[in-house]
Design a protein around this motif. Structure first.
Motif, PDB file in Angstrom:
ATOM      1  N   THR A  97       0.849  -1.189   0.000  1.00 45.34           N
ATOM      2  CA  THR A  97       0.000   0.000   0.000  1.00 45.34           C
ATOM      3  C   THR A  97       0.886   1.242   0.000  1.00 45.34           C
ATOM      4  O   THR A  97       1.862   1.305   0.752  1.00 45.34           O
TER       5      THR A  97
ATOM      6  N   ILE B 193       3.087  -4.054   3.926  1.00 49.84           N
ATOM      7  CA  ILE B 193       2.596  -4.059   5.305  1.00 49.84           C
ATOM      8  C   ILE B 193       3.253  -5.194   6.076  1.00 49.84           C
ATOM      9  O   ILE B 193       3.188  -6.349   5.663  1.00 49.84           O
TER      10      ILE B 193
ATOM     11  N   ALA C  60       2.569  -4.784  13.447  1.00 54.21           N
ATOM     12  CA  ALA C  60       3.231  -4.448  14.714  1.00 54.21           C
ATOM     13  C   ALA C  60       4.224  -5.514  15.135  1.00 54.21           C
ATOM     14  O   ALA C  60       5.231  -5.215  15.774  1.00 54.21           O
TER      15      ALA C  60
ATOM     16  N   ALA D 103       1.939  -9.596   9.597  1.00 52.46           N
ATOM     17  CA  ALA D 103       0.855  -9.228   8.684  1.00 52.46           C
ATOM     18  C   ALA D 103       0.816 -10.154   7.472  1.00 52.46           C
ATOM     19  O   ALA D 103       1.785 -10.851   7.177  1.00 52.46           O
ATOM     20  N   GLY D 104      -0.329 -10.155   6.770  1.00 53.47           N
ATOM     21  CA  GLY D 104      -0.437 -10.884   5.498  1.00 53.47           C
ATOM     22  C   GLY D 104      -0.881 -12.329   5.606  1.00 53.47           C
ATOM     23  O   GLY D 104      -0.751 -13.086   4.658  1.00 53.47           O
TER      24      GLY D 104
ATOM     25  N   THR E 196     -10.070  -6.274  -1.129  1.00 49.54           N
ATOM     26  CA  THR E 196     -10.338  -5.092  -1.953  1.00 49.54           C
ATOM     27  C   THR E 196     -11.041  -4.013  -1.137  1.00 49.54           C
ATOM     28  O   THR E 196     -10.675  -2.834  -1.203  1.00 49.54           O
ATOM     29  N   LEU E 197     -12.045  -4.408  -0.341  1.00 50.70           N
ATOM     30  CA  LEU E 197     -12.779  -3.424   0.448  1.00 50.70           C
ATOM     31  C   LEU E 197     -11.885  -2.795   1.515  1.00 50.70           C
ATOM     32  O   LEU E 197     -12.017  -1.615   1.831  1.00 50.70           O
ATOM     33  N   LEU E 198     -10.957  -3.567   2.066  1.00 58.58           N
ATOM     34  CA  LEU E 198     -10.087  -3.027   3.110  1.00 58.58           C
ATOM     35  C   LEU E 198      -8.937  -2.207   2.530  1.00 58.58           C
ATOM     36  O   LEU E 198      -8.614  -1.147   3.047  1.00 58.58           O
ATOM     37  N   LEU E 199      -8.289  -2.714   1.468  1.00 55.29           N
ATOM     38  CA  LEU E 199      -7.026  -2.123   1.020  1.00 55.29           C
ATOM     39  C   LEU E 199      -7.118  -1.398  -0.315  1.00 55.29           C
ATOM     40  O   LEU E 199      -6.211  -0.656  -0.656  1.00 55.29           O
ATOM     41  N   ASP E 200      -8.174  -1.646  -1.086  1.00 55.90           N
ATOM     42  CA  ASP E 200      -8.364  -0.955  -2.360  1.00 55.90           C
ATOM     43  C   ASP E 200      -7.139  -1.077  -3.269  1.00 55.90           C
ATOM     44  O   ASP E 200      -6.566  -0.072  -3.693  1.00 55.90           O
TER      45      ASP E 200
ATOM     46  N   ASP F  48       0.885   1.128  14.323  1.00 52.22           N
ATOM     47  CA  ASP F  48       0.084   0.084  13.680  1.00 52.22           C
ATOM     48  C   ASP F  48      -1.182  -0.120  14.496  1.00 52.22           C
ATOM     49  O   ASP F  48      -1.153  -0.781  15.533  1.00 52.22           O
TER      50      ASP F  48
ATOM     51  N   LEU G 226      -7.282   2.401   8.858  1.00 53.34           N
ATOM     52  CA  LEU G 226      -6.265   1.356   8.970  1.00 53.34           C
ATOM     53  C   LEU G 226      -4.901   2.023   8.915  1.00 53.34           C
ATOM     54  O   LEU G 226      -4.521   2.583   7.886  1.00 53.34           O
TER      55      LEU G 226
ATOM     56  N   THR H  12      -0.833   1.678   9.284  1.00 49.95           N
ATOM     57  CA  THR H  12       0.253   0.718   9.255  1.00 49.95           C
ATOM     58  C   THR H  12       1.573   1.452   9.033  1.00 49.95           C
ATOM     59  O   THR H  12       1.644   2.338   8.179  1.00 49.95           O
TER      60      THR H  12
ATOM     61  N   ILE I  81      -3.873   3.841   5.434  1.00 49.53           N
ATOM     62  CA  ILE I  81      -4.075   3.220   4.125  1.00 49.53           C
ATOM     63  C   ILE I  81      -5.216   3.920   3.399  1.00 49.53           C
ATOM     64  O   ILE I  81      -6.322   4.025   3.930  1.00 49.53           O
ATOM     65  N   THR I  82      -4.930   4.426   2.187  1.00 49.22           N
ATOM     66  CA  THR I  82      -5.983   5.067   1.403  1.00 49.22           C
ATOM     67  C   THR I  82      -6.362   4.212   0.193  1.00 49.22           C
ATOM     68  O   THR I  82      -7.505   4.247  -0.239  1.00 49.22           O
TER      69      THR I  82
ATOM     70  N   ALA J 216     -10.093   2.757   0.479  1.00 51.97           N
ATOM     71  CA  ALA J 216      -9.728   1.733   1.464  1.00 51.97           C
ATOM     72  C   ALA J 216     -10.517   1.915   2.757  1.00 51.97           C
ATOM     73  O   ALA J 216     -11.082   2.969   3.019  1.00 51.97           O
ATOM     74  N   GLY J 217     -10.558   0.853   3.573  1.00 56.09           N
ATOM     75  CA  GLY J 217     -11.145   0.953   4.909  1.00 56.09           C
ATOM     76  C   GLY J 217     -12.627   0.658   4.986  1.00 56.09           C
ATOM     77  O   GLY J 217     -13.262   0.954   5.995  1.00 56.09           O
ATOM     78  N   GLU J 218     -13.205   0.049   3.956  1.00 60.54           N
ATOM     79  CA  GLU J 218     -14.652  -0.227   3.971  1.00 60.54           C
ATOM     80  C   GLU J 218     -14.938  -1.495   4.783  1.00 60.54           C
ATOM     81  O   GLU J 218     -15.522  -2.469   4.290  1.00 60.54           O
ATOM     82  N   PHE J 219     -14.552  -1.437   6.036  1.00 60.47           N
ATOM     83  CA  PHE J 219     -14.679  -2.587   6.936  1.00 60.47           C
ATOM     84  C   PHE J 219     -16.142  -3.002   7.133  1.00 60.47           C
ATOM     85  O   PHE J 219     -16.444  -4.183   7.297  1.00 60.47           O
TER      86      PHE J 219
ATOM     87  N   LEU K 292      -9.004  -8.565  10.309  1.00 59.72           N
ATOM     88  CA  LEU K 292      -8.129  -7.383  10.310  1.00 59.72           C
ATOM     89  C   LEU K 292      -6.785  -7.695  10.966  1.00 59.72           C
ATOM     90  O   LEU K 292      -5.735  -7.253  10.503  1.00 59.72           O
TER      91      LEU K 292
ATOM     92  N   LEU L 196      -3.412  -7.329   8.943  1.00 58.47           N
ATOM     93  CA  LEU L 196      -2.657  -6.098   9.195  1.00 58.47           C
ATOM     94  C   LEU L 196      -1.801  -6.137  10.451  1.00 58.47           C
ATOM     95  O   LEU L 196      -0.948  -5.281  10.639  1.00 58.47           O
TER      96      LEU L 196
ATOM     97  N   PRO M  60      -2.320  -5.313  13.728  1.00 59.60           N
ATOM     98  CA  PRO M  60      -2.272  -4.063  14.494  1.00 59.60           C
ATOM     99  C   PRO M  60      -1.890  -4.319  15.952  1.00 59.60           C
ATOM    100  O   PRO M  60      -2.096  -5.413  16.473  1.00 59.60           O
TER     101      PRO M  60
END
Lengths: 320, 320
Positions: free
Chosen positions: A166, A171, A174, A178-179, A256-260, B150, B164, B166, B171-172, B178-181, B255, B259, B261
């Motif tokens: 991103t 990513i 912490a 991640a991933g 896709t919804l989270l990271l676009d 994070d 989000l 990180t 994250i955009t 992005a971020g449509e949780f 999440l 990610l 966090p």
């Protein structure tokens, strides 16, 4: 030198473009996996000068890795190349800055200070990277995600992982963990996973998962590749593969919804299924993203070499 | 000046610490929502010099926003403060660099060049930020995620979103979406969402979702707050809330695996449910993360002011 597979390749392979035997600097790169250690002497620009791949031993993996690096250096010497650095891509949870592998289940490693050990052994600048994230770097530099600052690489082999990129950065999280896309819960209370959870994505969509579910549903003990070859003539294969594609579509919709991301790159053995994978997957992800466009979904440009190429890129960065 | 709510506050409120009436520079900050426009004059360090909140009109939102900014400036003048910038936090899909709101359904905006318009009207450095991401910045600077590079902020109100963060960056995504949780699919083929998809997280866990599901299952038309108050004595409330907590736990597990966090900050009205939310949620997320520790799950430190505080932070950055 005890190389199991040695291949000296013309230097013009890859994107380097330097003249063969020009003596341009090289790095030593290894993708350390649970099954194989894929090594290469790599020039800047990605040209592979020589390859050296060995099975990962059951016992002293660290010793075998050090030996492989020494042998790669010898190969580079034969090719009259100056070695400026070394890079290794490893699985597990790691601190990439300090080069410490905190935990790698398939290597049986805990808190191995890999960077310090290799630097001491080789007296070279060394880089230690996560295998999937290194593969993501390679896809971005030379492969299917070229020029993209926002993409995900999803290797689907025995299991499933992801490199999440991103704004040009990968990513790590912490704790460097991640991933873990293969273990996101997609089916609440679903089938058990080897990780101890239930309903993980890779229970349904992975080389191991598809083969296990086909067998447990009454089918023969076939590889996922052979199950895919039976699609259209074997209703059980159709059903198990349909589940796998649906679950992967759900996972990619979530990503896709989270990271676009702009691009989703699929790698690993299962990504070679071609249209049997990509056609229904694209339909399902499009349907799951009712109110936004879906990212492009493409096959890896580097395949199984991506981790090693990424290790080479990291090594050149460490050498600077 | 036509302020609906005006509150002049002592300057020592917040973390600023500058003397009241000292004339230290301020910015004008507005959190533009579908229901209310929350405005404030904010000093560096987050101290709120004055507040001015108005309902978002049904008609000319842009005109009302410009008027609010002019009135905030007048308030700052009364307080004898130098205004060095302005910031607005808006919902929707936007290009934060260029300050263009591509699409915001609850404002009925498409391709509004908000930054250019406000800069022209105010003749000040202007910053335009996404409301949830701005709130995340505020939580990181002054709130529950202080010092964390994070973390995720999940506001749960009528709907659900996420900021989000990180490696210190929010994250955009490739298209700013992005971020449509709230819309990640957690129940394959589940109940329909207003977005056109099925089984979205916010269908089950949101202020609107819990109230709707309780009512459709035969309960009275109660707010989510009142449904939560009936837990333990109303089996239907127990069941609907249990579904909501399970789905949120599944989402936070996803999440965390993706990610990694350090902290999950819950905001919005539903986060005020306290132990009725946090106790079962923590248990469920711990259970869902069989092989790794779960991140801390905490309530927002700033509540409904986070978006406005974030807009102020962005304004100070633009003023530099």
């Amino acid at each position: 030198m005890s190389g199991t597979t040695v291949a000296a390749l013309p230097a013009e392979q890859g994107d380097g473009g330097e003249a063969p035997g020009s003596g341009a600097p090289v790095v030593l790169a290894v993708d350390l996996g649970g099954t194989a250690m894929k090594g290469a002497v790599v020039a800047e620009g990605g040209a592979v000068v020589a390859e050296l791949t060995r099975p990962t031993p059951g016992g002293d993996i660290l010793g075998a890795l050090v030996t492989l690096f020494h042998d790669l250096r010898e190969v580079a010497g034969v090719a009259e190349r100056e070695v400026v650095g070394a890079g290794v891509a490893t699985p597990g949870m790691l601190d990439e800055q300090r080069g410490i592998v905190h935990y790698a289940s398939n290597l049986d490693w805990r808190d191995v200070p890999l960077l310090d050990i290799l630097q001491g052994e080789l007296d070279l600048p060394v880089a230690v990277g996560h295998d999937v994230r290194a593969a993501g770097l390679a896809e971005r530099t030379f492969g299917a995600a070229q020029g993209s600052d926002d993409f995900v690489l999803v290797p689907i082999g025995t299991g499933v992982a992801a490199a999440l990129v991103t704004a040009g950065g990968t990513i790590t999280g912490a704790t460097g963990a991640a991933g873990e896309f293969g273990h996101i819960p997609v089916v609440a209370g679903g089938e058990p996973c080897t990780c101890g959870q239930r309903g993980c994505l890779e229970v349904y969509m992975s080389g191991a998962g598809v083969a296990r579910r086909y067998r447990e549903a009454g089918g023969s003990a076939l590889s996922t590749r052979r199950i895919v070859a039976r699609l259209g003539s074997d209703p059980l294969a159709d059903r198990i593969w349909g589940d796998a594609v649906d679950v992967l579509a759900q996972g990619l919709t979530i990503l896709t919804l989270l990271l676009d991301p702009k691009v989703v790159v699929l790698g690993g053995g299962v990504s070679h299924a071609g249209d049997a994978l990509f056609a229904p997957l694209e339909r399902a992800v499009t349907a799951g993203l009712a109110w936004r466009e879906r990212p492009a979904i493409v096959a890896s440009g580097l395949g199984g070499d991506a981790g090693r190429t990424g290790a080479g890129l990291l090594a050149f960065t460490a050498a600077r």
